[in-house]
Enzyme design. Structure first.
Site, PDB file in Angstrom:
ATOM      1  N   CYS A   4       8.736   0.755 -32.029  1.00  0.00           N
ATOM      2  CA  CYS A   4       8.873   0.865 -30.638  1.00  0.00           C
ATOM      3  C   CYS A   4       9.392   2.031 -30.501  1.00  0.00           C
ATOM      4  O   CYS A   4      10.758   2.166 -30.867  1.00  0.00           O
ATOM      5  CB  CYS A   4       9.191  -0.123 -29.964  1.00  0.00           C
ATOM      6  SG  CYS A   4       9.364   0.216 -28.161  1.00  0.00           S
ATOM      7  N   CYS A   7      12.635   1.664 -28.396  1.00  0.00           N
ATOM      8  CA  CYS A   7      13.807   0.919 -28.855  1.00  0.00           C
ATOM      9  C   CYS A   7      14.377   1.874 -29.841  1.00  0.00           C
ATOM     10  O   CYS A   7      15.835   1.707 -29.826  1.00  0.00           O
ATOM     11  CB  CYS A   7      13.216  -0.160 -29.622  1.00  0.00           C
ATOM     12  SG  CYS A   7      12.550  -1.658 -28.611  1.00  0.00           S
ATOM     13  N   HIS A  46      14.222  -4.581 -25.486  1.00  0.00           N
ATOM     14  CA  HIS A  46      12.590  -4.293 -25.083  1.00  0.00           C
ATOM     15  C   HIS A  46      12.021  -5.526 -24.207  1.00  0.00           C
ATOM     16  O   HIS A  46      12.049  -6.411 -24.253  1.00  0.00           O
ATOM     17  CB  HIS A  46      11.901  -4.558 -26.717  1.00  0.00           C
ATOM     18  CG  HIS A  46      10.479  -4.237 -26.634  1.00  0.00           C
ATOM     19  ND1 HIS A  46       9.923  -2.836 -26.756  1.00  0.00           N
ATOM     20  CD2 HIS A  46       9.333  -4.874 -26.158  1.00  0.00           C
ATOM     21  CE1 HIS A  46       8.722  -3.058 -26.565  1.00  0.00           C
ATOM     22  NE2 HIS A  46       8.317  -4.051 -26.106  1.00  0.00           N
ATOM     23  N   GLY A  91      -2.061   4.593 -17.177  1.00  0.00           N
ATOM     24  CA  GLY A  91      -1.616   5.527 -17.951  1.00  0.00           C
ATOM     25  C   GLY A  91      -0.296   5.283 -18.621  1.00  0.00           C
ATOM     26  O   GLY A  91       0.198   6.329 -19.248  1.00  0.00           O
ATOM     27  N   HIS A  96       7.062   0.281 -23.873  1.00  0.00           N
ATOM     28  CA  HIS A  96       8.351  -0.255 -23.569  1.00  0.00           C
ATOM     29  C   HIS A  96       8.897   0.096 -22.169  1.00  0.00           C
ATOM     30  O   HIS A  96       8.512   1.332 -21.797  1.00  0.00           O
ATOM     31  CB  HIS A  96       9.269   0.231 -24.437  1.00  0.00           C
ATOM     32  CG  HIS A  96      10.819  -0.053 -24.291  1.00  0.00           C
ATOM     33  ND1 HIS A  96      11.653  -0.488 -25.511  1.00  0.00           N
ATOM     34  CD2 HIS A  96      11.672   0.256 -23.367  1.00  0.00           C
ATOM     35  CE1 HIS A  96      12.895  -0.544 -24.915  1.00  0.00           C
ATOM     36  NE2 HIS A  96      13.004  -0.311 -23.627  1.00  0.00           N
ATOM     37  N   HIS A  98       9.313   1.452 -18.890  1.00  0.00           N
ATOM     38  CA  HIS A  98      10.442   2.795 -18.557  1.00  0.00           C
ATOM     39  C   HIS A  98       9.977   3.068 -16.851  1.00  0.00           C
ATOM     40  O   HIS A  98       8.877   2.849 -16.713  1.00  0.00           O
ATOM     41  CB  HIS A  98       9.998   3.765 -19.450  1.00  0.00           C
ATOM     42  CG  HIS A  98       8.737   4.029 -19.517  1.00  0.00           C
ATOM     43  ND1 HIS A  98       7.807   3.506 -20.389  1.00  0.00           N
ATOM     44  CD2 HIS A  98       7.985   5.052 -19.147  1.00  0.00           C
ATOM     45  CE1 HIS A  98       6.829   3.842 -20.345  1.00  0.00           C
ATOM     46  NE2 HIS A  98       6.502   5.114 -19.586  1.00  0.00           N
ATOM     47  N   HIS A 100      10.057   6.192 -14.494  1.00  0.00           N
ATOM     48  CA  HIS A 100       9.985   7.904 -14.525  1.00  0.00           C
ATOM     49  C   HIS A 100      10.515   8.113 -13.184  1.00  0.00           C
ATOM     50  O   HIS A 100      10.402   7.685 -12.087  1.00  0.00           O
ATOM     51  CB  HIS A 100       8.653   8.312 -14.142  1.00  0.00           C
ATOM     52  CG  HIS A 100       7.667   8.334 -15.540  1.00  0.00           C
ATOM     53  ND1 HIS A 100       7.383   9.366 -16.529  1.00  0.00           N
ATOM     54  CD2 HIS A 100       6.902   7.230 -15.942  1.00  0.00           C
ATOM     55  CE1 HIS A 100       6.619   8.907 -17.357  1.00  0.00           C
ATOM     56  NE2 HIS A 100       6.088   7.798 -17.193  1.00  0.00           N
TER      57      HIS A 100
HETATM   58  P1  5GP Z   1       3.867   6.727 -19.791  1.00  0.00           P
HETATM   59  O1  5GP Z   1       3.008   7.616 -20.301  1.00  0.00           O
HETATM   60  O2  5GP Z   1       3.956   5.744 -20.739  1.00  0.00           O
HETATM   61  O3  5GP Z   1       4.070   6.291 -18.400  1.00  0.00           O
HETATM   62  O4  5GP Z   1       5.433   7.799 -20.338  1.00  0.00           O
HETATM   63  C1  5GP Z   1       5.981   7.945 -21.474  1.00  0.00           C
HETATM   64  C2  5GP Z   1       6.673   9.185 -21.310  1.00  0.00           C
HETATM   65  O5  5GP Z   1       7.436   9.194 -22.452  1.00  0.00           O
HETATM   66  C3  5GP Z   1       5.927  10.279 -21.280  1.00  0.00           C
HETATM   67  O6  5GP Z   1       6.163  11.069 -19.921  1.00  0.00           O
HETATM   68  C4  5GP Z   1       6.142  11.274 -22.330  1.00  0.00           C
HETATM   69  O7  5GP Z   1       6.379  12.387 -22.117  1.00  0.00           O
HETATM   70  C5  5GP Z   1       7.548  10.516 -22.729  1.00  0.00           C
HETATM   71  N1  5GP Z   1       7.868  10.619 -24.050  1.00  0.00           N
HETATM   72  C6  5GP Z   1       7.032  10.331 -25.237  1.00  0.00           C
HETATM   73  N2  5GP Z   1       7.552  10.497 -26.464  1.00  0.00           N
HETATM   74  C7  5GP Z   1       8.778  10.805 -26.085  1.00  0.00           C
HETATM   75  C8  5GP Z   1       9.859  11.515 -27.129  1.00  0.00           C
HETATM   76  O8  5GP Z   1       9.722  10.998 -28.162  1.00  0.00           O
HETATM   77  N3  5GP Z   1      11.154  11.608 -26.231  1.00  0.00           N
HETATM   78  C9  5GP Z   1      11.160  11.540 -24.678  1.00  0.00           C
HETATM   79  N4  5GP Z   1      12.390  12.199 -24.480  1.00  0.00           N
HETATM   80  N5  5GP Z   1      10.161  11.607 -24.142  1.00  0.00           N
HETATM   81  C10 5GP Z   1       9.040  10.928 -24.748  1.00  0.00           C
HETATM   82 ZN    ZN Z   2      10.924  -1.021 -27.303  1.00  0.00          ZN
END
Ligand code: 5GP
Ligand code: ZN
Length: 112
Positions: A4, A7, A46, A91, A96, A98, A100
């Protein structure tokens, strides 16, 4: 959880640009920012997504929101958006939990 990404970031195995950290949560800058301010807040534990929030982990999620309020206040950010994409159609690309935090420009509504 093995394999993950978040993680691994929470454990410090993959570097991140840290905004805030305590024993339960980590906030770090998104690698692909969608606004002048764009950081993510994650539980170190997680949890798959918002769909996996339950009575047991809800206090941790409440703590995340307390941290978001604290960070934004400290940085003088009065207007911001908190988003948690849940599931593929919404999207979610990292499975995991999170949140924004986006700020620093006008944000359209409804989102795309
Ligand atoms: P999701 O698409 O799941 O809503 O958000 C995942 C977010 O994680 C995306 O905005 C993407 O840019 C960010 N992200 C993906 N890989 C990494 C990484 O290795 N480091 C950081 N800081 N952000 C990441
Ligand atoms: Zn995780």
């Amino acid at each position: 959880m093995a394999d993950c990404l978040f993680c691994k970031i929470a454990a410090g195995e993959i570097p991140s640009s840290k905004v805030y950290e305590d024993d339960q949560v980590l906030a770090f800058k998104d690698i692909d920012p969608q606004a002048p301010v764009h950081f993510l807040v994650i539980p170190k534990q997680h949890i798959d997504s918002c769909a996996a929030i339950d009575a047991q982990n809800a206090p941790l999620v409440a703590h995340i929101f307390e941290v978001i309020a604290r960070i934004t206040k400290e940085e003088g950010i009065e207007s911001f958006r908190v988003v948690s994409n849940t599931g593929e159609q919404a999207g979610q690309s990292v499975k995991h939990l999170h949140f924004h935090v986006l700020a620093g420009r006008s944000l359209a509504w409804p989102p795309g």
